[in-house]
Motif scaffolding. Structure first.
Motif, PDB file in Angstrom:
ATOM      1  N   GLU A 269       2.344   1.837  -3.350  1.00  0.00           N
ATOM      2  CA  GLU A 269       1.360   2.388  -4.291  1.00  0.00           C
ATOM      3  C   GLU A 269       1.088   3.863  -4.036  1.00  0.00           C
ATOM      4  O   GLU A 269       0.742   4.601  -4.960  1.00  0.00           O
ATOM      5  CB  GLU A 269       0.053   1.590  -4.208  1.00  0.00           C
ATOM      6  CG  GLU A 269       0.104   0.262  -4.923  1.00  0.00           C
ATOM      7  CD  GLU A 269      -1.277  -0.272  -5.240  1.00  0.00           C
ATOM      8  OE1 GLU A 269      -1.586  -0.442  -6.444  1.00  0.00           O
ATOM      9  OE2 GLU A 269      -2.040  -0.527  -4.290  1.00  0.00           O
ATOM     10  N   LYS A 270       1.243   4.297  -2.818  1.00  0.00           N
ATOM     11  CA  LYS A 270       1.032   5.711  -2.483  1.00  0.00           C
ATOM     12  C   LYS A 270       2.227   6.583  -2.862  1.00  0.00           C
ATOM     13  O   LYS A 270       2.188   7.801  -2.679  1.00  0.00           O
ATOM     14  CB  LYS A 270       0.747   5.860  -0.988  1.00  0.00           C
ATOM     15  CG  LYS A 270      -0.633   5.375  -0.568  1.00  0.00           C
ATOM     16  CD  LYS A 270      -0.830   5.586   0.934  1.00  0.00           C
ATOM     17  CE  LYS A 270      -2.229   5.217   1.375  1.00  0.00           C
ATOM     18  NZ  LYS A 270      -2.407   5.376   2.845  1.00  0.00           N
TER      19      LYS A 270
ATOM     20  N   GLU B 240       0.827  -1.211   0.000  1.00  0.00           N
ATOM     21  CA  GLU B 240       0.000   0.000   0.000  1.00  0.00           C
ATOM     22  C   GLU B 240       0.862   1.262   0.000  1.00  0.00           C
ATOM     23  O   GLU B 240       0.597   2.217  -0.747  1.00  0.00           O
ATOM     24  CB  GLU B 240      -0.945   0.026   1.213  1.00  0.00           C
ATOM     25  CG  GLU B 240      -1.905   1.210   1.123  1.00  0.00           C
ATOM     26  CD  GLU B 240      -2.613   1.542   2.418  1.00  0.00           C
ATOM     27  OE1 GLU B 240      -3.698   2.139   2.335  1.00  0.00           O
ATOM     28  OE2 GLU B 240      -2.084   1.252   3.502  1.00  0.00           O
TER      29      GLU B 240
ATOM     30  N   TYR C  37      -0.669   7.293   6.430  1.00  0.00           N
ATOM     31  CA  TYR C  37      -1.989   6.789   6.778  1.00  0.00           C
ATOM     32  C   TYR C  37      -2.904   7.972   7.104  1.00  0.00           C
ATOM     33  O   TYR C  37      -3.009   8.382   8.272  1.00  0.00           O
ATOM     34  CB  TYR C  37      -1.906   5.839   7.978  1.00  0.00           C
ATOM     35  CG  TYR C  37      -1.173   4.552   7.683  1.00  0.00           C
ATOM     36  CD1 TYR C  37      -1.812   3.504   7.024  1.00  0.00           C
ATOM     37  CD2 TYR C  37       0.166   4.385   8.044  1.00  0.00           C
ATOM     38  CE1 TYR C  37      -1.151   2.317   6.738  1.00  0.00           C
ATOM     39  CE2 TYR C  37       0.840   3.203   7.762  1.00  0.00           C
ATOM     40  CZ  TYR C  37       0.179   2.176   7.106  1.00  0.00           C
ATOM     41  OH  TYR C  37       0.839   0.998   6.818  1.00  0.00           O
TER      42      TYR C  37
END
Length: 360
Positions: free
Chosen positions: A21-22, A18, A176
């Protein structure tokens, strides 16, 4: 942002994928070179989730811990709490001023890492964050593949020491955005959902868990009687929070099951997505599984000890811990992660506040 993800578990692979991907520069470290070889060779993790199936490149898979940690702004450690003590001793000498460690969830692991730094003679100003759950409902489906059933949408997070929150929170929220600031790391530890949801599910499903080859504690294992026990246990957690002066929202676990209630940590449809996936139909060994060794032996023991320290009774938590001790043949409180074991039980409330604000 240069980010280290430490560990080779389900959540570690999900975090590496994740965050990659960010757009973050991810250094994924795993100790076991042989098990890690498929990722180090492919430099990628295959992800299946609600968005489809895709292969995500991982910039820097490595078995060199210093290489991963030394220059990272953020260090994400989505490992079970049972792994924290050993890893903290290895990481402690490598840390430097300004770094942020994220323990999702922590089980007061912030104190474990702070004590390891003190033992190593490292006095760097490092912020350690604790939140209520792993940011992912995820299972591995092979050496380089994961299936993510859900992503956390709200992550109540406390910082140790809280004087560093102004520095740490913007870094954490770059990785996050779902992080919601709360008072401190003790408040963060008391948001941990694992010790509330898992001990009742494994102990009250002990018969089918030992009888059948596999059993889904979240599907047929979640029945009204068990839910009532979970609700009572969660009420004790929230009572302890209130006794310590921590404010709402307390993220009651009931909201996880009620799609019409307040949004819980994984959103309103997470329980259905989890059971629909089938990934939690598994063999759970009541002696060794992390639901016993992490959420019960460490997490439930911690809740009971904080309740005792705060003068707030926790009869359901204490009873479940006693049953778990009978199942394992061990005194789980005596060997658990308690305020006594962490050397904090002799503090008064002012002393605890000072530790949580300023550090050890």
């Amino acid at each position: 942002m240069r980010t280290a993800v430490l560990g080779g578990g389900h959540g570690c692979y999900a975090a590496a994928a994740e965050l990659s991907e960010k757009g973050h520069e991810v250094w994924l470290w795993r100790r076991d070179a042989n098990a890690f070889a498929p990722v180090t060779e492919s430099r990628a993790i295959k992800v299946k989730d609600r968005h489809g199936v895709r292969t995500v490149a991982i910039a820097h898979p490595t078995t060199d811990l210093a290489e991963a940690v030394t220059n990272a702004e953020l260090i994400v450690i989505p490992l079970p709490a049972i792994a924290q003590e050993g890893l903290a001793g290895q990481v402690a000498p490598l840390l430097r001023d300004g770094q942020v460690i994220f323990l999702p969830p922590g089980t007061l692991g912030s104190i474990v890492f702070a004590q390891a730094m003190a033992k190593a003679g490292n006095h760097a100003d490092v912020a350690i964050a604790e939140t209520g759950t792993l940011p992912y409902l995820v299972r591995k489906h092979g050496p380089t593949s994961i299936v993510v059933s859900g992503y956390a949408t709200r992550l109540p997070t406390g910082i140790y020491p809280s004087r560093l929150a102004g520095h740490a929170l913007p870094i954490l929220q770059r990785a996050y955005p779902s992080i919601e600031p709360i008072e401190d790391a003790l408040s963060g530890a008391l948001m941990n959902a694992g010790p509330v949801i898992h001990p009742p599910l494994i102990l009250l499903n002990a018969g089918p868990l030992e009888h059948f080859e596999s059993w889904d504690i979240h599907n047929e294992g979640t029945q009204p009687a068990i839910r009532r026990v979970t609700t009572a246990l969660d009420r004790e957690r929230m009572d302890v929070r209130e006794a310590l002066g921590y404010g709402a929202p307390h993220f009651p676990l009931a909201d996880h099951y009620d799609e019409s209630g307040d949004e819980w940590m994984y959103g309103r449809r997470a329980h259905g997505e989890l059971t629909d996936s089938g990934d939690w139909r598994e063999k759970i060994d009541l002696q060794t599984h992390r639901y016993m060794r992490e959420d019960t032996a460490l997490g439930l023991a911690l809740l009971v000890s904080i309740g005792r320290w705060a003068g707030c009774p926790t009869p359901v938590a204490s009873g479940l811990l006693a049953v778990a001790s009978a199942v394992t043949g061990e005194d789980l409180y005596a060997g658990g992660r308690t305020l006594e074991a962490l050397g904090l039980a002799e503090l008064d409330r002012a002393g605890m506040d000072k530790v949580m604000t300023d550090g050890l």
